[in-house]
Design a protein around this motif. Structure first.
Motif, mmCIF file in Angstrom:
data_model
loop_
_atom_site.group_PDB
_atom_site.id
_atom_site.type_symbol
_atom_site.label_atom_id
_atom_site.label_comp_id
_atom_site.label_asym_id
_atom_site.label_seq_id
_atom_site.Cartn_x
_atom_site.Cartn_y
_atom_site.Cartn_z
ATOM 1 N N PHE A 137 53.961 37.633 81.833
ATOM 2 C CA PHE A 137 54.202 37.877 83.260
ATOM 3 C C PHE A 137 55.498 37.210 83.707
ATOM 4 O O PHE A 137 56.307 37.800 84.438
ATOM 5 N N GLN A 138 55.726 35.983 83.253
ATOM 6 C CA GLN A 138 56.925 35.259 83.673
ATOM 7 C C GLN A 138 58.193 36.011 83.246
ATOM 8 O O GLN A 138 59.182 36.046 83.990
ATOM 9 N N ARG A 139 58.160 36.609 82.074
ATOM 10 C CA ARG A 139 59.351 37.339 81.594
ATOM 11 C C ARG A 139 59.508 38.661 82.358
ATOM 12 O O ARG A 139 60.633 39.054 82.677
ATOM 13 N N ALA A 140 58.402 39.315 82.644
ATOM 14 C CA ALA A 140 58.488 40.550 83.440
ATOM 15 C C ALA A 140 59.029 40.240 84.840
ATOM 16 O O ALA A 140 59.819 41.014 85.414
ATOM 17 N N TYR A 141 58.613 39.123 85.369
ATOM 18 C CA TYR A 141 59.056 38.660 86.688
ATOM 19 C C TYR A 141 60.580 38.486 86.671
ATOM 20 O O TYR A 141 61.302 38.970 87.565
ATOM 21 N N GLY A 189 63.419 32.869 89.260
ATOM 22 C CA GLY A 189 64.650 33.652 89.315
ATOM 23 C C GLY A 189 64.851 34.440 88.034
ATOM 24 O O GLY A 189 64.058 34.313 87.079
ATOM 25 N N PRO A 190 65.921 35.235 87.966
ATOM 26 C CA PRO A 190 66.096 36.150 86.821
ATOM 27 C C PRO A 190 66.394 35.451 85.499
ATOM 28 O O PRO A 190 66.269 36.077 84.441
ATOM 29 N N ARG A 191 66.788 34.186 85.522
ATOM 30 C CA ARG A 191 67.102 33.503 84.251
ATOM 31 C C ARG A 191 65.934 32.657 83.751
ATOM 32 O O ARG A 191 66.098 31.865 82.824
ATOM 33 N N GLN A 192 64.755 32.781 84.355
ATOM 34 C CA GLN A 192 63.637 31.913 83.957
ATOM 35 C C GLN A 192 63.049 32.334 82.608
ATOM 36 O O GLN A 192 63.066 33.495 82.238
ATOM 37 N N PHE A 193 62.518 31.352 81.912
ATOM 38 C CA PHE A 193 61.739 31.562 80.682
ATOM 39 C C PHE A 193 62.488 32.375 79.632
ATOM 40 O O PHE A 193 61.925 33.251 78.982
ATOM 41 N N GLY A 194 63.771 32.067 79.486
ATOM 42 C CA GLY A 194 64.553 32.664 78.415
ATOM 43 C C GLY A 194 64.313 31.916 77.109
ATOM 44 O O GLY A 194 63.499 30.991 77.033
ATOM 45 N N THR A 201 56.903 30.926 95.234
ATOM 46 C CA THR A 201 56.576 32.313 94.914
ATOM 47 C C THR A 201 56.130 32.415 93.458
ATOM 48 O O THR A 201 55.104 33.041 93.149
ATOM 49 N N LEU A 202 56.891 31.803 92.566
ATOM 50 C CA LEU A 202 56.559 31.886 91.144
ATOM 51 C C LEU A 202 55.173 31.322 90.866
ATOM 52 O O LEU A 202 54.354 31.947 90.188
ATOM 53 N N THR A 203 54.917 30.133 91.375
ATOM 54 C CA THR A 203 53.644 29.476 91.068
ATOM 55 C C THR A 203 52.472 30.309 91.566
ATOM 56 O O THR A 203 51.489 30.526 90.844
#
Lengths: 286, 122
Positions: free
Chosen positions: B100-104, A198-203, B82-84
């Motif tokens: 990639f995770q941050r761009a996502y 989701g949009p708040r991930q890996f902050g 989806t993420l994985t």
């Protein structure tokens, strides 16, 4: 009756293995802090001298799938292979192999069913990182037999938060009623606020630091009623879309004994999630 | 609405290294093959024991065929699956750690402050 020598609750962070096995001169100082905290936490289990571990976690759509989804499942195998290709790919986790404890599995299933928990079981279960992360952090020798207990914190509809507390209380009772002199530790892992996909991930930190601060306080005090007064299946989506993993902490608060403060509490604000570590040494009647 | 089938696609591709590479190289062809051959496979059963009723809706098929993970999020595909899978597909193209995770996350920014799509399958 079997002595319950420790109840241990922890977040599980699949990146710890890769971070901690980097050569020390190549890793950032933040990893050194993380490793020091994990080693201190590990000591809280070692001094309890357990003979067998009950491991509470949640399969991340590895073996348990939507065509046949249990809410609570007890492993009943003599051996558990562990970690999956996509965990190797994404986190660099090693393949592992843990000995089971079929007698304790049988006991938990029988007593659990008799206490009103319709537990599913599996005679062939490959474990994932919700269960192997605490082995890596707390018992890297992986030398003790285990019984896994999986919960559904992933696929709606899920059991209510209170049901997790009740299962934790029942789990403790089942362990203490087991006719054995083997020393049992119950180790469970969950999440504080967490967003995945989701949009708040890996902050730069967890998606909801205010929730995390509250949650650490609830867990440290095993303040079940405080937590349940604010936490519902619906509200858990607000701090982050994977925060239902907090329900595994509720289960562990039930096992520790509602209202029983933890003997050991630590936490660490990492990128994308807060880590938190708790140990109780149960006393009779708590 | 066939969220379950979307999830089944993500799940079966994510766990199979060969299928993951095939989906990276040829998403539209892989989705067409998968829908014809795999969508109705009962995963824990002999391959002859099949379901008869599972098919994508057009928007679902198109989202998968174009690697459109924001569309999959909007359709209620399970965000963890989806993420994985998409980390497995595209993390390698982003040299910086978690790039990639941050761009996502950034591509999903329009959802901030709004209720996320329903992901329940029943």
């Amino acid at each position: 009756m079997a002595p319950l020598v420790a109840v241990v609750a922890s977040t599980h962070h699949p990146f710890y293995y890769r971070a901690s096995t980097q050569p020390p001169d190549q890793r950032p100082a933040s990893v050194d802090t993380w490793v020091r905290k994990i080693e201190a936490f590990r000591e809280t289990l070692r001094v309890a001298e357990p003979d067998v571990l009950v491991l509470v976690g949640s399969d991340h759509f590895h073996q348990l799938w939507l065509d046949n989804m249990p809410q609570f499942l007890v492993g009943a195998a003599p051996v558990y292979d562990a970690n999956w290709y996509n965990e190797e790919r994404e986190f660099g986790l090693p393949r592992m192999r843990l000995q089971g404890h079929p007698a304790l599995s049988r006991h938990l299933l029988r007593r659990g069913l008799d206490l009103g928990f319709d537990l599913a079981f599996s005679n062939e279960l490959r474990l994932d990182h919700s269960v192997t992360c605490p082995i890596i952090t707390l018992r890297p020798e992986a030398d003790l037999p285990v019984v896994p207990l999986y919960t559904n914190i992933f696929a709606p509809p899920m059991p209510q938060p209170r049901r997790f507390v009740e299962l934790g209380q029942a789990l403790r009772r089942m362990v203490e009623e087991w006719e054995s002199d083997e020393r049992v530790a119950i180790i469970g892992t969950g999440h504080l606020s967490l967003e995945l996909g989701g949009p708040r991930q890996f902050g730069p930190h967890g998606p909801d630091p205010a929730f995390d601060a509250k949650a650490v306080r609830w867990i440290a005090e095993a303040d079940v009623e405080g937590a349940l007064s604010e936490v519902t299946l619906e509200s858990l989506a607000e701090p982050g879309n994977a925060t239902h993993g907090f329900m595994d902490f509720l289960l562990m608060m039930g096992a520790a004994g509602p209202g029983t403060p933890a003997d050991y509490v630590d936490s660490l604000d990492l990128f994308h999630t807060m880590e938190a570590y708790f140990t109780w040494y149960p006393k009779e009647g708590t | 609405m066939s969220r379950y089938l979307l999830d089944k696609f993500l799940y079966t591709v994510d766990r199979d290294p060969d299928l993951l590479e095939r989906y990276r190289q040829d998403p539209r062809g892989t989705v067409a093959w998968w829908e014809a051959e795999m969508a109705n496979r009962l995963l824990a059963c002999h391959e002859q024991e099949r379901s008869s009723w599972l098919a994508f809706e057009d928007a679902e098929r198109e989202a998968l065929a174009t690697h459109d993970y924001p569309a999959l999020f909007a359709l209620g595909a399970h965000p963890f699956l989806t993420l994985t899978l998409f980390i497995g597909l595209f993390e390698r193209d982003h040299p910086e750690p978690l790039g990639f995770q941050r761009a996502y996350a950034a591509r999903l920014a329009d959802w901030l402050g709004k209720p996320y799509p329903d992901i329940s399958t029943c």
